[in-house]
Design a protein around this motif. Sequence first.
Motif, short mmCIF file in Angstrom:
data_model
loop_
_atom_site.label_atom_id
_atom_site.label_comp_id
_atom_site.label_asym_id
_atom_site.label_seq_id
_atom_site.Cartn_x
_atom_site.Cartn_y
_atom_site.Cartn_z
N LEU A 1 4.20 2.27 -18.62
CA LEU A 1 4.64 1.73 -19.92
C LEU A 1 5.65 0.83 -19.47
CD1 LEU A 1 4.88 1.52 -22.93
CD2 LEU A 1 6.65 3.30 -22.85
N ALA A 2 5.29 -0.87 -19.50
CA ALA A 2 6.19 -1.55 -19.26
C ALA A 2 6.86 -2.59 -20.39
CB ALA A 2 5.35 -2.65 -18.30
N HIS A 3 7.91 -2.56 -20.33
CA HIS A 3 8.72 -3.64 -21.26
C HIS A 3 8.85 -4.86 -20.96
CE1 HIS A 3 9.65 0.89 -22.06
NE2 HIS A 3 9.50 0.58 -23.23
N ALA B 1 5.57 -0.43 -6.74
CA ALA B 1 6.36 -1.66 -7.59
C ALA B 1 7.09 -2.51 -6.67
CB ALA B 1 7.07 -1.30 -8.87
N ARG B 2 7.80 -1.50 -5.82
CA ARG B 2 9.00 -2.01 -4.90
C ARG B 2 8.08 -2.81 -3.73
NH1 ARG B 2 12.52 -2.03 -8.43
NH2 ARG B 2 13.65 -0.05 -8.74
N LYS B 3 6.86 -2.43 -3.38
CA LYS B 3 6.28 -2.88 -2.16
C LYS B 3 5.73 -3.95 -2.75
CE LYS B 3 4.61 1.16 0.19
NZ LYS B 3 3.45 2.02 0.54
N LEU B 4 5.38 -4.31 -4.17
CA LEU B 4 5.06 -5.76 -4.75
C LEU B 4 6.28 -6.62 -4.95
CD1 LEU B 4 2.43 -4.57 -7.39
CD2 LEU B 4 1.95 -5.63 -5.35
N GLY B 5 7.44 -6.34 -4.54
CA GLY B 5 8.56 -7.23 -4.63
C GLY B 5 9.25 -6.93 -5.97
N LEU B 6 9.09 -6.02 -6.57
CA LEU B 6 9.87 -5.68 -8.09
C LEU B 6 10.97 -4.92 -7.46
CD1 LEU B 6 6.74 -4.92 -10.38
CD2 LEU B 6 7.80 -7.07 -9.90
N VAL B 7 11.90 -5.67 -6.99
CA VAL B 7 13.12 -5.03 -6.35
C VAL B 7 14.20 -5.03 -7.34
CG1 VAL B 7 12.67 -5.26 -3.95
CG2 VAL B 7 13.90 -7.07 -5.27
N ASP B 8 14.30 -5.78 -8.39
CA ASP B 8 15.52 -5.74 -9.20
C ASP B 8 15.17 -5.40 -10.78
OD1 ASP B 8 14.03 -8.37 -9.81
OD2 ASP B 8 16.09 -9.35 -10.08
N VAL B 9 13.83 -4.82 -10.97
CA VAL B 9 13.27 -4.36 -12.14
C VAL B 9 13.62 -2.73 -12.37
CG1 VAL B 9 11.57 -4.16 -13.58
CG2 VAL B 9 11.44 -6.00 -12.07
N PRO B 10 14.37 -2.30 -13.37
CA PRO B 10 14.59 -0.83 -13.43
C PRO B 10 13.19 -0.12 -13.61
CG PRO B 10 15.93 -2.15 -14.80
CD PRO B 10 14.99 -3.14 -14.49
N LEU B 11 13.06 0.90 -12.65
CA LEU B 11 11.89 1.91 -12.59
C LEU B 11 12.48 3.12 -13.09
CD1 LEU B 11 10.16 0.13 -9.61
CD2 LEU B 11 9.72 -0.44 -11.78
N ILE B 12 11.55 3.99 -13.51
CA ILE B 12 11.74 5.50 -13.31
C ILE B 12 10.34 6.18 -13.30
CG2 ILE B 12 11.74 5.42 -16.30
CD1 ILE B 12 14.21 7.70 -15.72
N SER C 1 11.67 -3.37 -17.89
CA SER C 1 11.68 -2.10 -17.30
C SER C 1 10.30 -1.67 -17.05
CB SER C 1 12.64 -1.14 -17.84
OG SER C 1 12.30 -0.81 -19.46
N ILE C 2 10.13 -0.70 -16.25
CA ILE C 2 8.77 0.05 -16.41
C ILE C 2 8.89 1.55 -16.05
CG2 ILE C 2 6.41 0.15 -14.87
CD1 ILE C 2 7.00 -2.44 -13.77
N TRP C 3 8.15 2.31 -16.89
CA TRP C 3 8.12 3.73 -16.99
C TRP C 3 6.81 4.22 -16.42
CZ3 TRP C 3 11.01 7.91 -18.88
CH2 TRP C 3 12.47 7.61 -19.53
N PHE C 4 6.92 4.82 -15.44
CA PHE C 4 5.78 5.49 -14.73
C PHE C 4 5.73 6.92 -14.97
CE2 PHE C 4 7.07 2.30 -11.87
CZ PHE C 4 5.86 1.62 -11.60
N THR C 5 4.46 7.64 -15.40
CA THR C 5 4.25 9.25 -15.32
C THR C 5 3.18 9.36 -14.58
OG1 THR C 5 2.69 8.98 -17.47
CG2 THR C 5 5.08 9.18 -17.85
N ALA C 6 2.93 10.59 -14.02
CA ALA C 6 2.06 10.92 -13.31
C ALA C 6 1.76 12.42 -13.78
CB ALA C 6 2.46 11.17 -11.79
N THR C 7 0.43 12.87 -13.80
CA THR C 7 0.02 14.21 -14.12
C THR C 7 0.58 15.37 -12.80
OG1 THR C 7 -2.04 13.72 -13.00
CG2 THR C 7 -1.91 13.56 -15.46
N PRO C 8 0.95 16.56 -13.53
CA PRO C 8 1.33 17.47 -12.42
C PRO C 8 0.67 17.76 -11.32
CG PRO C 8 1.38 18.13 -14.78
CD PRO C 8 0.69 17.11 -14.51
N ASP C 9 -0.52 17.18 -11.02
CA ASP C 9 -1.08 17.41 -9.87
C ASP C 9 -0.92 16.22 -8.70
OD1 ASP C 9 -2.62 15.52 -11.23
OD2 ASP C 9 -4.64 16.47 -11.11
N LEU C 10 -0.08 15.48 -9.09
CA LEU C 10 0.36 14.29 -8.23
C LEU C 10 1.74 14.44 -7.71
CD1 LEU C 10 -1.09 11.22 -10.02
CD2 LEU C 10 -2.23 12.52 -7.98
N HIS C 11 1.95 14.65 -6.41
CA HIS C 11 3.19 14.88 -6.01
C HIS C 11 3.37 14.37 -4.64
CE1 HIS C 11 0.95 18.38 -4.97
NE2 HIS C 11 1.00 18.84 -6.04
#
Length: 120
Positions: A91-93, A62-73, A44-54
């Motif tokens: 943070l990737a496990h 990740a989906r564009k790279l083909g990671l379609v069956d990996v849980p992401l949040i 799985s992969i956790w992504f975080t972004a600073t509050p100024d990114l929206h």
Amino acid sequence: MAVRAVRGAVQLERDEAGHMSEQVGELLTALMERNGLSAEDLISIWFTATPDLHSDFPAVAARKLGLVDVPLICAQEIDIASAMPRVVRILAHIETDRPRAEIAHVYLGAAAALRKDIAQ
């Protein structure tokens, strides 16, 4: 096989969806290459972004790279006044035979200043 965590970050130049996707894609690619990983190794992969990114979700890259069956949040970093702006963190496990000491954490560009102790 052991379960390990791999960290990474990149600072964006601007808050634009295309730019975010490009930079986060580069970060993910580097993280996978430097650790000899394939999509099958990702738990799985956790992504975080600073509050100024929206402009978009970092997980889109990740989906564009083909990671379609990996849980992401995606989540937002806490808003600290002195924090580096426009940063996406990962943070990737993973499953790997590498010992913890051989995991390559990837901090691109200015984000290398965030973790000088582990940045590659």
